[in-house]
Design a protein around this motif. Structure first.
Motif, PDB file in Angstrom:
ATOM      1  N   UNK A 140       0.853  -1.193   0.000  1.00 52.49           N
ATOM      2  CA  UNK A 140       0.000   0.000   0.000  1.00 52.49           C
ATOM      3  C   UNK A 140       0.887   1.241   0.000  1.00 52.49           C
ATOM      4  N   UNK A 141       0.947   1.895  -1.148  1.00 53.38           N
ATOM      5  CA  UNK A 141       1.831   3.061  -1.241  1.00 53.38           C
ATOM      6  C   UNK A 141       1.087   4.209  -1.902  1.00 53.38           C
ATOM      7  N   UNK A 167      -4.255   3.598  -2.284  1.00 53.13           N
ATOM      8  CA  UNK A 167      -4.688   4.028  -0.946  1.00 53.13           C
ATOM      9  C   UNK A 167      -3.978   5.328  -0.534  1.00 53.13           C
ATOM     10  N   UNK A 168      -2.662   5.380  -0.738  1.00 47.18           N
ATOM     11  CA  UNK A 168      -1.900   6.580  -0.366  1.00 47.18           C
ATOM     12  C   UNK A 168      -2.323   7.787  -1.194  1.00 47.18           C
ATOM     13  N   UNK A 169      -2.635   7.505  -2.462  1.00 47.62           N
ATOM     14  CA  UNK A 169      -3.074   8.575  -3.365  1.00 47.62           C
ATOM     15  C   UNK A 169      -4.398   9.172  -2.862  1.00 47.62           C
ATOM     16  N   UNK A 170      -5.293   8.301  -2.356  1.00 45.70           N
ATOM     17  CA  UNK A 170      -6.566   8.784  -1.807  1.00 45.70           C
ATOM     18  C   UNK A 170      -6.299   9.685  -0.604  1.00 45.70           C
ATOM     19  N   UNK A 171      -5.372   9.272   0.267  1.00 49.61           N
ATOM     20  CA  UNK A 171      -5.022  10.120   1.412  1.00 49.61           C
ATOM     21  C   UNK A 171      -4.475  11.472   0.935  1.00 49.61           C
ATOM     22  N   UNK A 172      -3.596  11.418  -0.062  1.00 47.34           N
ATOM     23  CA  UNK A 172      -2.955  12.657  -0.526  1.00 47.34           C
ATOM     24  C   UNK A 172      -3.955  13.594  -1.201  1.00 47.34           C
ATOM     25  N   UNK A 173      -4.839  13.025  -2.034  1.00 52.24           N
ATOM     26  CA  UNK A 173      -5.799  13.872  -2.770  1.00 52.24           C
ATOM     27  C   UNK A 173      -6.857  14.456  -1.828  1.00 52.24           C
ATOM     28  N   UNK A 275       1.984   3.559   3.190  1.00 55.76           N
ATOM     29  CA  UNK A 275       0.794   3.568   4.049  1.00 55.76           C
ATOM     30  C   UNK A 275       0.950   2.580   5.219  1.00 55.76           C
ATOM     31  N   UNK A 276       1.833   1.593   5.040  1.00 58.31           N
ATOM     32  CA  UNK A 276       2.084   0.616   6.113  1.00 58.31           C
ATOM     33  C   UNK A 276       2.758   1.272   7.318  1.00 58.31           C
TER      34      UNK A 276
END
Ligand code: KG4
Ligand code: ZN
Length: 338
Positions: A140-141, A167-173, A275-276
């Motif tokens: 998950x990056x 997943x990380x992209x969702x957090x960033x956006x 994300x880990x």
């Protein structure tokens, strides 16, 4: 065997030395140097590839020099050079690849091309023994969300991945929507830690789908709708949205991973990727193992080895040793699992 790893796939410039004795054992971490141009990107709300690559050209030589410092006579003590060949930003990858090629030629050492995603999996073997096959790995990056099955070293079967945003992209956006700087993952973690109610109940995309695919792009729209409903976005709102977002994403990650773990009867579960580094996610994995009364050991790299680093690239090279001629090495920005 002592391996010099080089990683420049995104905005980090990293070089590391790992030492391995046996494929059945862990690798020792000798050094791991990471320089980041993150502060430049947080101002622009994301990575500008040209800026990242230009910074990497400046950092790469000092970073490699510092990484090999613990070795007395570096040229003689390094057995091979491992380098990330993809996936990643083309300009960034080329900085690492050209450096690795030059060193391989000057020192007359073999070069081992490494897939960055496989590097994230192998961060689990750094200073860490006891992983048994078959192992299930969730990566998950910022760029990827993939579930893969490792039957043994080098034998990887891709089970599923994201159809759109990682997943990380969702957090960033969504972080950007909330006024946070790039990358937003660790800030969202801290904000979410301050509340404990899932107020927004965002959708859990594909949670009941009969496959191991993910889809996180719809969460942006769901979060945007909530932000628009609020007249002003206060501190408490940001905390509550962060909490609900984490819950939604982690629920899906947990459900898919544990369905796969049971289906394939795995002997180890591995987590990896930026994300880990999230403590809540790490805790939830442990809790799920307890709840399901599974006797499967769970492995996750220490936090600094979850985000991009060269030690994981050197580790992946040790367990998947395949020499290549420096003349034949090319960058592949779209590289994925076979
Ligand atoms: O693995 P990585 O360093 O780079 C890629 O290969 O993409 O991962 C970076 C991603 C970013 O999206 C960042 O927001 C996320 O990892 N991240 C986190 C945390 N730390 C980094 N996400 C959630 N919680 C964290 N603590
Ligand atoms: Zn990465």
């Amino acid at each position: 065997m002592t391996i010099l790893g080089i990683e420049t796939s995104c905005d980090e410039t990293s070089a590391a030395i790992v030492k391995g004795e046996s494929l059945k054992d862990k690798v020792k971490l000798i050094s791991n140097v990471i320089a980041s141009s993150l502060s430049l990107h947080s101002k622009t709300g994301g990575i500008i590839p040209e800026v990242a690559a230009r910074e990497q050209v400046r950092y790469i030589i000092p970073v490699v020099k510092k990484a090999i410092l613990p070795l007395e006579v570096h040229k003689d003590l390094v057995d091979a050079i491992a380098v990330t060949v993809g996936p990643g930003l083309i300009g960034s990858l080329l900085v690492g690849i050209e450096t690795a090629k030059t060193l391989a030629f000057l020192w007359n050492k073999p070069i081992i091309p490494v897939n960055h995603l496989i590097g994230h999996i192998y961060a689990n073997w750094i200073e860490n023994a006891g992983i048994e096959f078959p192992a299930l790995s969730l990566i998950v990056s910022g760029g990827h969300t993939d579930l893969v099955l490792l039957k043994e070293h080098g034998k990887i079967r891709w089970l599923g991945g994201t159809r759109d945003d990682a997943a990380g992209e969702a957090f960033d956006k969504i972080g950007r929507l909330l006024g946070l700087s790039y990358p937003a993952g660790s800030q969202i973690e801290k904000l979410a830690d301050e509340v404990s109610n899932d107020i927004y109940k965002f959708p859990r995309p594909l949670i009941d789908s009969n496959d191991f695919d993910f889809s996180f792009s719809g969460l942006k729209t769901a979060a945007l709708r909530e932000v628009q409903k609020l007249q002003t976005l206060g501190e408490e709102d940001v905390k509550n949205i962060s909490y609900s977002l984490q819950q939604a994403i982690f629920d899906v990650l947990i459900k898919k991973t544990f369905t796969a773990a049971e289906k394939f009867n795995v002997k180890s579960i591995l987590l990896g990727g930026g994300v880990a580094a999230n403590q809540t996610l790490r805790k939830r994995f442990k809790l799920e193992i307890e709840n399901l009364k599974l006797e499967i050991p769970f492995f996750v790299p220490e936090k600094r080895l979850c985000t991009d680093n060269a030690a994981m690239i050197a580790a992946a090279a040790f367990y998947n040793y395949k020499e290549s001629n420096w003349r034949k090495l090319i960058a592949d920005p779209e590289l994925y699992f076979d």
